[in-house]
Design a protein around this motif. Sequence first.
Motif, PDB file in Angstrom:
ATOM      1  N   PRO A  36       0.806  -1.237   0.000  1.00 21.37           N
ATOM      2  CA  PRO A  36       0.000   0.000   0.000  1.00 21.37           C
ATOM      3  C   PRO A  36       0.833   1.279   0.000  1.00 21.37           C
ATOM      4  N   LEU A  37       2.020   1.230   0.586  1.00 19.38           N
ATOM      5  CA  LEU A  37       2.834   2.445   0.677  1.00 19.38           C
ATOM      6  C   LEU A  37       3.490   2.814  -0.646  1.00 19.38           C
ATOM      7  N   SER A  38       3.827   1.808  -1.452  1.00 23.71           N
ATOM      8  CA  SER A  38       4.512   2.092  -2.717  1.00 23.71           C
ATOM      9  C   SER A  38       3.592   2.016  -3.926  1.00 23.71           C
ATOM     10  N   GLU A  39       2.323   1.679  -3.713  1.00 25.68           N
ATOM     11  CA  GLU A  39       1.404   1.508  -4.839  1.00 25.68           C
ATOM     12  C   GLU A  39       1.193   2.825  -5.586  1.00 25.68           C
ATOM     13  N   TYR A  40       1.105   3.923  -4.853  1.00 29.85           N
ATOM     14  CA  TYR A  40       0.865   5.240  -5.459  1.00 29.85           C
ATOM     15  C   TYR A  40       2.091   6.150  -5.320  1.00 29.85           C
ATOM     16  N   GLU A  41       3.256   5.538  -5.233  1.00 30.55           N
ATOM     17  CA  GLU A  41       4.460   6.335  -5.005  1.00 30.55           C
ATOM     18  C   GLU A  41       4.741   7.282  -6.163  1.00 30.55           C
ATOM     19  N   HIS A  42       4.613   6.807  -7.394  1.00 27.72           N
ATOM     20  CA  HIS A  42       4.873   7.633  -8.577  1.00 27.72           C
ATOM     21  C   HIS A  42       3.590   7.910  -9.361  1.00 27.72           C
ATOM     22  N   PHE A  43       2.475   7.830  -8.685  1.00 30.07           N
ATOM     23  CA  PHE A  43       1.201   8.012  -9.386  1.00 30.07           C
ATOM     24  C   PHE A  43       1.043   9.449  -9.881  1.00 30.07           C
ATOM     25  N   ILE A  44       1.372  10.419  -9.029  1.00 33.20           N
ATOM     26  CA  ILE A  44       1.178  11.824  -9.402  1.00 33.20           C
ATOM     27  C   ILE A  44       2.094  12.206 -10.554  1.00 33.20           C
ATOM     28  N   GLU A  45       3.360  11.756 -10.494  1.00 30.04           N
ATOM     29  CA  GLU A  45       4.288  12.095 -11.575  1.00 30.04           C
ATOM     30  C   GLU A  45       3.876  11.467 -12.897  1.00 30.04           C
ATOM     31  N   TYR A  91       0.701  10.494 -13.850  1.00 33.54           N
ATOM     32  CA  TYR A  91      -0.628  10.851 -14.351  1.00 33.54           C
ATOM     33  C   TYR A  91      -0.985  12.314 -14.040  1.00 33.54           C
ATOM     34  N   ARG A  92       0.022  13.127 -13.893  1.00 32.82           N
ATOM     35  CA  ARG A  92      -0.240  14.540 -13.626  1.00 32.82           C
ATOM     36  C   ARG A  92      -0.878  15.195 -14.850  1.00 32.82           C
ATOM     37  N   SER A  93      -1.930  15.955 -14.625  1.00 31.38           N
ATOM     38  CA  SER A  93      -2.595  16.663 -15.719  1.00 31.38           C
ATOM     39  C   SER A  93      -1.841  17.954 -16.019  1.00 31.38           C
TER      40      SER A  93
END
Length: 232
Positions: free
Chosen positions: A43-52, A54-56
């Motif tokens: 759970p801690l690393s699942e969204y680690e690079h999500f913002i980078e 899928y950033r709009s």
Amino acid sequence: MQEDMTRALKSILQEYCEISSLLTEEIVKVHQEISASVDQIDPLSEYEHFIESYRSPETPEASVEFDASLLDETDNLPANEILWNTLTADSLQAMLSSATDELSLTQQNLRTKEALADDLDAKIQTSEQSSEKKSDCVLLLSQKLSLLELHHVVQSLQSSETRLASQKALLDAKMAAATSPPPPPPAPAPPYEDDTRSLGSTVNTHTHTHTHALTHIYSRVANFGYLAGVRF
């Protein structure tokens, strides 16, 4: 919150693996793959690079210019000031009454929502300490989402309370200034005694000097007439 959702999903899958029956070798193989995949979820690393990833793209800020010609028909009204006169008194009094009622209602709602948020926060802390099943985190996640929504509502009510309190304070101050009696005219300045004395002394000095000059002139004319044989 994304980590909590991932953790809840992992708990559901783990519980499914524990209660599912193994009937054939294919199902056993699939079950082992599912179990291995579930164990790899972090759970801690699942969204680690999500913002980078899928950033709009950044939306340019809209530029707005105020049309100053709209102020041509305002008769030079002062800016940032409430105008209280016979034409605006009724509407401002109605605005003050509405702001007072809305402020009271907002404060009541704020106290209610704050109490609900505190109660739900206490329940969440108790649930975190007493959770037994892995699927209990699903209920815990639902409670956290509800608490997050309550926090947003509380923040909105606090902003409304500040805005209404500021409006009410401005209207109260303007009404108090408009209804207060005008200040009395200033008292006349007392006469200064030295002015009279100085004026009198100046007049007396000029009179004495003028009399002395006339006496001197008359004496000289008399002497001149005596020498010429003319009597005055």
